[in-house]
Scaffold this active site. Structure first.
Site, mmCIF file in Angstrom:
data_model
loop_
_atom_site.group_PDB
_atom_site.id
_atom_site.type_symbol
_atom_site.label_atom_id
_atom_site.label_comp_id
_atom_site.label_asym_id
_atom_site.label_seq_id
_atom_site.Cartn_x
_atom_site.Cartn_y
_atom_site.Cartn_z
ATOM 1 N N ASN A 170 3.659 -12.180 -6.846
ATOM 2 C CA ASN A 170 4.019 -12.233 -8.013
ATOM 3 C C ASN A 170 4.530 -11.077 -8.392
ATOM 4 O O ASN A 170 4.669 -10.103 -9.443
ATOM 5 C CB ASN A 170 2.517 -12.162 -8.594
ATOM 6 C CG ASN A 170 2.311 -13.357 -8.312
ATOM 7 O OD1 ASN A 170 2.803 -14.558 -9.138
ATOM 8 N ND2 ASN A 170 0.152 -14.086 -8.142
ATOM 9 N N ALA A 212 7.849 -9.319 -8.948
ATOM 10 C CA ALA A 212 8.907 -9.595 -9.687
ATOM 11 C C ALA A 212 9.975 -8.362 -9.176
ATOM 12 O O ALA A 212 11.623 -9.345 -8.816
ATOM 13 C CB ALA A 212 9.150 -10.094 -11.170
ATOM 14 N N ASP A 263 3.944 -10.299 4.997
ATOM 15 C CA ASP A 263 1.894 -9.583 4.543
ATOM 16 C C ASP A 263 2.059 -7.954 5.925
ATOM 17 O O ASP A 263 2.654 -8.279 6.706
ATOM 18 C CB ASP A 263 1.285 -10.325 5.588
ATOM 19 C CG ASP A 263 -0.076 -10.183 5.587
ATOM 20 O OD1 ASP A 263 -0.530 -9.735 4.308
ATOM 21 O OD2 ASP A 263 -0.967 -10.719 5.990
ATOM 22 N N THR A 264 1.569 -7.293 4.992
ATOM 23 C CA THR A 264 1.436 -6.031 5.674
ATOM 24 C C THR A 264 0.309 -5.019 6.259
ATOM 25 O O THR A 264 -0.457 -5.535 5.711
ATOM 26 C CB THR A 264 2.268 -4.926 5.006
ATOM 27 O OG1 THR A 264 3.912 -5.684 4.926
ATOM 28 C CG2 THR A 264 2.111 -3.660 5.568
ATOM 29 N N PHE A 306 2.835 4.642 -2.499
ATOM 30 C CA PHE A 306 1.856 3.940 -2.536
ATOM 31 C C PHE A 306 0.928 3.859 -1.785
ATOM 32 O O PHE A 306 1.036 4.176 -1.014
ATOM 33 C CB PHE A 306 2.220 3.007 -3.650
ATOM 34 C CG PHE A 306 2.744 0.681 -2.894
ATOM 35 C CD1 PHE A 306 3.594 1.529 -2.183
ATOM 36 C CD2 PHE A 306 1.908 0.493 -2.338
ATOM 37 C CE1 PHE A 306 4.349 0.325 -1.004
ATOM 38 C CE2 PHE A 306 2.050 -0.799 -1.222
ATOM 39 C CZ PHE A 306 3.341 -0.022 -0.879
ATOM 40 N N GLY A 307 -0.528 2.557 -1.695
ATOM 41 C CA GLY A 307 -1.057 2.348 -0.552
ATOM 42 C C GLY A 307 -1.859 4.278 0.485
ATOM 43 O O GLY A 307 -2.341 5.309 -0.264
ATOM 44 N N TYR A 308 -0.947 3.324 1.214
ATOM 45 C CA TYR A 308 -1.434 4.819 2.453
ATOM 46 C C TYR A 308 0.022 6.203 2.398
ATOM 47 O O TYR A 308 -0.435 6.543 3.363
ATOM 48 C CB TYR A 308 -1.902 4.448 4.297
ATOM 49 C CG TYR A 308 -3.021 3.519 3.584
ATOM 50 C CD1 TYR A 308 -4.522 4.115 4.508
ATOM 51 C CD2 TYR A 308 -3.099 2.358 3.158
ATOM 52 C CE1 TYR A 308 -5.501 3.067 4.958
ATOM 53 C CE2 TYR A 308 -3.918 1.361 3.574
ATOM 54 C CZ TYR A 308 -5.325 1.819 4.301
ATOM 55 O OH TYR A 308 -6.312 1.022 3.974
ATOM 56 N N ASP A 309 0.384 5.951 2.099
ATOM 57 C CA ASP A 309 1.969 6.856 1.691
ATOM 58 C C ASP A 309 1.363 8.126 1.906
ATOM 59 O O ASP A 309 2.085 8.601 2.555
ATOM 60 C CB ASP A 309 2.631 6.567 1.127
ATOM 61 C CG ASP A 309 3.207 5.307 0.746
ATOM 62 O OD1 ASP A 309 3.493 4.838 1.850
ATOM 63 O OD2 ASP A 309 4.588 4.810 0.122
ATOM 64 N N HIS A 345 8.738 -0.249 7.931
ATOM 65 C CA HIS A 345 8.557 -1.823 8.465
ATOM 66 C C HIS A 345 8.886 -3.358 7.541
ATOM 67 O O HIS A 345 9.473 -3.479 8.240
ATOM 68 C CB HIS A 345 6.802 -1.779 8.350
ATOM 69 C CG HIS A 345 6.431 -0.874 7.201
ATOM 70 N ND1 HIS A 345 6.635 0.616 6.716
ATOM 71 C CD2 HIS A 345 5.102 -1.422 5.742
ATOM 72 C CE1 HIS A 345 5.631 0.484 5.472
ATOM 73 N NE2 HIS A 345 4.896 -0.038 4.679
HETATM 74 P P1 IMP Z 1 0.412 -6.226 1.497
HETATM 75 O O1 IMP Z 1 0.658 -7.032 2.687
HETATM 76 O O2 IMP Z 1 2.131 -5.859 1.114
HETATM 77 O O3 IMP Z 1 -0.189 -6.335 0.556
HETATM 78 O O4 IMP Z 1 0.702 -4.905 2.151
HETATM 79 C C1 IMP Z 1 -0.900 -4.151 2.082
HETATM 80 C C2 IMP Z 1 -1.629 -3.035 2.110
HETATM 81 O O5 IMP Z 1 -1.157 -2.239 3.237
HETATM 82 C C3 IMP Z 1 -1.644 -2.427 0.326
HETATM 83 O O6 IMP Z 1 -2.383 -2.763 -0.284
HETATM 84 C C4 IMP Z 1 -1.366 -1.184 1.090
HETATM 85 O O7 IMP Z 1 -2.812 -0.963 1.255
HETATM 86 C C5 IMP Z 1 -0.941 -1.225 2.477
HETATM 87 N N1 IMP Z 1 0.826 -0.927 2.367
HETATM 88 C C6 IMP Z 1 1.654 -1.785 2.576
HETATM 89 N N2 IMP Z 1 2.810 -1.814 2.729
HETATM 90 C C7 IMP Z 1 2.766 -0.031 2.438
HETATM 91 C C8 IMP Z 1 3.106 0.962 2.682
HETATM 92 O O8 IMP Z 1 4.488 1.172 2.625
HETATM 93 N N3 IMP Z 1 3.276 2.485 2.415
HETATM 94 C C9 IMP Z 1 1.284 2.241 2.428
HETATM 95 N N4 IMP Z 1 0.795 1.366 2.095
HETATM 96 C C10 IMP Z 1 1.448 0.462 2.364
#
Ligand code: IMP
Length: 194
Positions: free
Chosen positions: A9, A11, A69-70, A149-152, A177
């Site tokens: 979602n 954009a 998916d990450t 964002f996230g774990y950066d 990644h």
């Molecule tokens: P998603 O599959 O892209 O939604 O990633 C799942 C989770 O991995 C996210 O909610 C973040 O917590 C973390 N994440 C994914 N990519 C990154 C990044 O590039 N930096 C930091 N955290 C990340």
């Protein structure tokens, strides 16, 4: 014009890939095709969840598509948080809580190596392809930096002394990644390797 759905979602991410692919490709988001339901990620692996989302779109909406998916995989935690990365500290998906839990779980560990791994599942012209992008690094002992964002704030990529949150988007977009998996996606679509 080839229409491809990006099962997201976001954009902004969709426009970015569309502009890289150039004329001949239109990228639609889930909202663009009227897919407003939450596609639950119930598989135990990144690969499984990426495929699940892409197949959901293909089967119900008929479009060729890709999904992403990450996960963050920490060596001394046996690959955790892995598939649970977004909700590591609970369903609230709070990045600060996730980081605090990660730092606590690593308190007595000497090996702080980790990697981000992105899987893209591409369903294109009757074929299914999985593409992987890895960024190797380590987890800092405290949060540093304000970007990203996230774990950066706690992820230090190999070859650098700063976290992703300190390094900023320009460096991150070169080595992350996601950047690596996306490069493979573009090669697969544009290069006609499929
Ligand atoms: P998603 O599959 O892209 O939604 O990633 C799942 C989770 O991995 C996210 O909610 C973040 O917590 C973390 N994440 C994914 N990519 C990154 C990044 O590039 N930096 C930091 N955290 C990340």
């Amino acid at each position: 014009m080839k229409v491809l759905v990006f099962a997201t979602n976001n954009a902004h991410k969709a426009r970015e890939i569309e502009s890289i692919l150039g004329p001949g490709f239109q990228i639609k988001t889930l909202r663009d095709i009227g897919c407003l339901e939450d596609i639950e990620e119930t598989e135990p692996t990144l690969e499984g969840n990426a495929l699940l989302k892409a197949r959901y779109v293909k089967e119900r909406y008929g479009y060729d598509c890709f999904s992403e998916d990450t996960g963050l995989e920490v060596t001394s935690l046996d690959g955790a948080p892995g598939v649970h990365t977004a909700r590591y500290a609970g369903p609230g998906r709070d990045p600060d809580d996730n980081i605090q839990l990660l730092l606590k779980n690593l308190e007595n560990k000497s090996d702080r190596s980790a990697r981000f791994r992105t899987i893209i599942a591409l369903l294109y012209d009757q074929q299914e392809v999985l593409l992987e992008g890895i960024c190797q690094g380590s987890i800092a002992t405290e949060k540093r930096g304000t970007g990203g964002f996230g774990y950066d704030p706690v992820f230090v990529p190999d070859g650098y002394d700063h976290t992703f949150a300190e390094l900023g988007d320009e460096v991150k977009n070169e080595i992350s990644h996601r950047a690596r998996a996306t490069a493979k996606l573009l090669e697969a679509i544009r290069g006609g390797a499929l």
